[in-house]
Write an enzyme that holds these catalytic residues in place. Sequence first.
Site, PDB file in Angstrom:
ATOM      1  N   LYS A  42      40.759 -48.840  32.513  1.00  0.00           N
ATOM      2  CA  LYS A  42      41.790 -48.440  33.209  1.00  0.00           C
ATOM      3  C   LYS A  42      42.413 -47.307  33.088  1.00  0.00           C
ATOM      4  CE  LYS A  42      42.870 -53.503  33.705  1.00  0.00           C
ATOM      5  NZ  LYS A  42      43.830 -54.623  33.046  1.00  0.00           N
ATOM      6  N   GLY A  43      42.290 -47.006  31.767  1.00  0.00           N
ATOM      7  CA  GLY A  43      43.104 -46.067  31.006  1.00  0.00           C
ATOM      8  C   GLY A  43      43.102 -44.572  31.839  1.00  0.00           C
ATOM      9  N   GLU A  98      37.581 -39.654  31.817  1.00  0.00           N
ATOM     10  CA  GLU A  98      38.105 -40.581  30.713  1.00  0.00           C
ATOM     11  C   GLU A  98      39.685 -40.064  30.191  1.00  0.00           C
ATOM     12  OE1 GLU A  98      37.984 -43.103  29.603  1.00  0.00           O
ATOM     13  OE2 GLU A  98      36.497 -43.415  28.019  1.00  0.00           O
ATOM     14  N   ASP A  99      40.095 -41.082  29.676  1.00  0.00           N
ATOM     15  CA  ASP A  99      41.464 -40.912  29.216  1.00  0.00           C
ATOM     16  C   ASP A  99      41.367 -40.259  27.839  1.00  0.00           C
ATOM     17  OD1 ASP A  99      40.210 -43.320  27.981  1.00  0.00           O
ATOM     18  OD2 ASP A  99      42.179 -44.585  28.516  1.00  0.00           O
ATOM     19  N   ASP A 102      37.631 -40.953  21.318  1.00  0.00           N
ATOM     20  CA  ASP A 102      37.965 -41.395  20.078  1.00  0.00           C
ATOM     21  C   ASP A 102      36.788 -41.441  19.041  1.00  0.00           C
ATOM     22  OD1 ASP A 102      39.692 -42.370  17.958  1.00  0.00           O
ATOM     23  OD2 ASP A 102      39.387 -44.344  18.529  1.00  0.00           O
ATOM     24  N   LYS A 130      40.632 -37.059  20.067  1.00  0.00           N
ATOM     25  CA  LYS A 130      40.705 -36.957  18.720  1.00  0.00           C
ATOM     26  C   LYS A 130      39.401 -36.771  17.943  1.00  0.00           C
ATOM     27  CE  LYS A 130      42.682 -41.491  18.915  1.00  0.00           C
ATOM     28  NZ  LYS A 130      43.489 -42.608  18.570  1.00  0.00           N
ATOM     29  N   PHE A 151      47.413 -43.421  17.263  1.00  0.00           N
ATOM     30  CA  PHE A 151      47.245 -44.282  18.432  1.00  0.00           C
ATOM     31  C   PHE A 151      48.338 -43.951  19.284  1.00  0.00           C
ATOM     32  CE2 PHE A 151      47.449 -48.105  21.023  1.00  0.00           C
ATOM     33  CZ  PHE A 151      46.278 -48.263  21.309  1.00  0.00           C
ATOM     34  N   VAL A 152      47.981 -43.659  20.596  1.00  0.00           N
ATOM     35  CA  VAL A 152      48.728 -43.308  21.585  1.00  0.00           C
ATOM     36  C   VAL A 152      48.904 -44.223  22.729  1.00  0.00           C
ATOM     37  CG1 VAL A 152      48.799 -40.767  21.080  1.00  0.00           C
ATOM     38  CG2 VAL A 152      47.042 -41.309  22.592  1.00  0.00           C
ATOM     39  N   ASP A 158      47.121 -47.808  27.113  1.00  0.00           N
ATOM     40  CA  ASP A 158      48.042 -49.154  26.884  1.00  0.00           C
ATOM     41  C   ASP A 158      48.095 -49.543  25.462  1.00  0.00           C
ATOM     42  OD1 ASP A 158      45.181 -49.918  26.742  1.00  0.00           O
ATOM     43  OD2 ASP A 158      45.920 -52.146  26.880  1.00  0.00           O
ATOM     44  N   ARG A 164      51.325 -48.418  30.094  1.00  0.00           N
ATOM     45  CA  ARG A 164      50.583 -47.617  30.931  1.00  0.00           C
ATOM     46  C   ARG A 164      51.620 -46.919  31.811  1.00  0.00           C
ATOM     47  NH1 ARG A 164      45.031 -49.111  30.392  1.00  0.00           N
ATOM     48  NH2 ARG A 164      44.812 -51.226  30.038  1.00  0.00           N
TER      49      ARG A 164
HETATM   50  P1  5GP Z   1      35.679 -44.484  21.674  1.00  0.00           P
HETATM   51  O1  5GP Z   1      34.567 -45.190  22.057  1.00  0.00           O
HETATM   52  O2  5GP Z   1      35.725 -43.110  21.898  1.00  0.00           O
HETATM   53  O3  5GP Z   1      36.031 -44.805  20.303  1.00  0.00           O
HETATM   54  O4  5GP Z   1      36.812 -45.098  22.341  1.00  0.00           O
HETATM   55  C1  5GP Z   1      37.341 -44.844  23.833  1.00  0.00           C
HETATM   56  C2  5GP Z   1      38.291 -45.755  24.131  1.00  0.00           C
HETATM   57  O5  5GP Z   1      39.174 -46.410  23.254  1.00  0.00           O
HETATM   58  C3  5GP Z   1      39.299 -45.050  25.258  1.00  0.00           C
HETATM   59  O6  5GP Z   1      38.859 -45.048  26.393  1.00  0.00           O
HETATM   60  C4  5GP Z   1      40.538 -46.039  24.981  1.00  0.00           C
HETATM   61  O7  5GP Z   1      40.430 -47.172  25.841  1.00  0.00           O
HETATM   62  C5  5GP Z   1      40.570 -46.544  23.332  1.00  0.00           C
HETATM   63  N1  5GP Z   1      41.263 -45.459  22.517  1.00  0.00           N
HETATM   64  C6  5GP Z   1      40.720 -44.863  21.847  1.00  0.00           C
HETATM   65  N2  5GP Z   1      42.087 -44.131  21.042  1.00  0.00           N
HETATM   66  C7  5GP Z   1      43.063 -44.766  21.830  1.00  0.00           C
HETATM   67  C8  5GP Z   1      44.561 -44.464  21.470  1.00  0.00           C
HETATM   68  O8  5GP Z   1      45.073 -43.774  20.770  1.00  0.00           O
HETATM   69  N3  5GP Z   1      45.278 -44.963  22.389  1.00  0.00           N
HETATM   70  C9  5GP Z   1      44.934 -46.128  23.349  1.00  0.00           C
HETATM   71  N4  5GP Z   1      45.785 -46.633  24.134  1.00  0.00           N
HETATM   72  N5  5GP Z   1      43.529 -46.502  23.482  1.00  0.00           N
HETATM   73  C10 5GP Z   1      42.600 -45.603  22.670  1.00  0.00           C
END
Ligand code: 5GP
Length: 174
Positions: A42-43, A98-99, A102, A130, A151-152, A158, A164
């Site tokens: 949903k982000g 994508e939001d 990470d 990140k 962590f944002v 969220d 959100r």
């Molecule tokens: P990845 O697979 O790249 O580790 O993670 C991607 C997902 O993790 C993002 O779409 C998001 O939902 C969540 N995520 C990663 N870092 C953060 C953060 O700092 N804050 C929030 N709210 N979600 C995060």
Amino acid sequence: MTEENLEIMLAAEDIERRICELADAISEDYKGKQLLLIGVLKGAVIFLSDLIRHIKIPVEIDFMAVSSYGADTTSSGVVRIQKDLEQSITGKDVLIVEDIVDTGLTLSYLYDNLANRSPQTLKVVTLLDKPDRRKVEFNPDYCGFEIPDRFVIGYGLDFNENYRYLPDICVLKQ
Ligand code: 5GP
């Protein structure tokens, strides 16, 4: 958590300014094409909503929902599709929205999954990145902001489904 625990990392005006720049770049790169934006629920909903209002070419939108699962959800690399697209993307110009990237695990899975459906082109725009947290190599084609390993929340992101709605991107103070 109360709002006193929030520290602004990126203010709404800065987010809006950067989204205009991203929209200009995307409009230029996809001129004359019919672009399909795929929002990752949903982000990315708020980011996608603002982005399409600044893009100056016709776009279509669709959504996917994915979730990581396994003993350690942050490092398992196992991603499950919870909601798939409503259409075929074969032969289309597709941009994943994508939001935040990470570890890169979610997007590298999603990218490969969609690439297997034979789009004409497939690229990724993320509002936040990140890079320090990467576990697999993944480079988004368009990125709003590179941020440190915090962590944002806010602007669609969220913490346990809260925050959100915040217009700014914030860090939860410990
Ligand atoms: P990845 O697979 O790249 O580790 O993670 C991607 C997902 O993790 C993002 O779409 C998001 O939902 C969540 N995520 C990663 N870092 C953060 C953060 O700092 N804050 C929030 N709210 N979600 C995060």
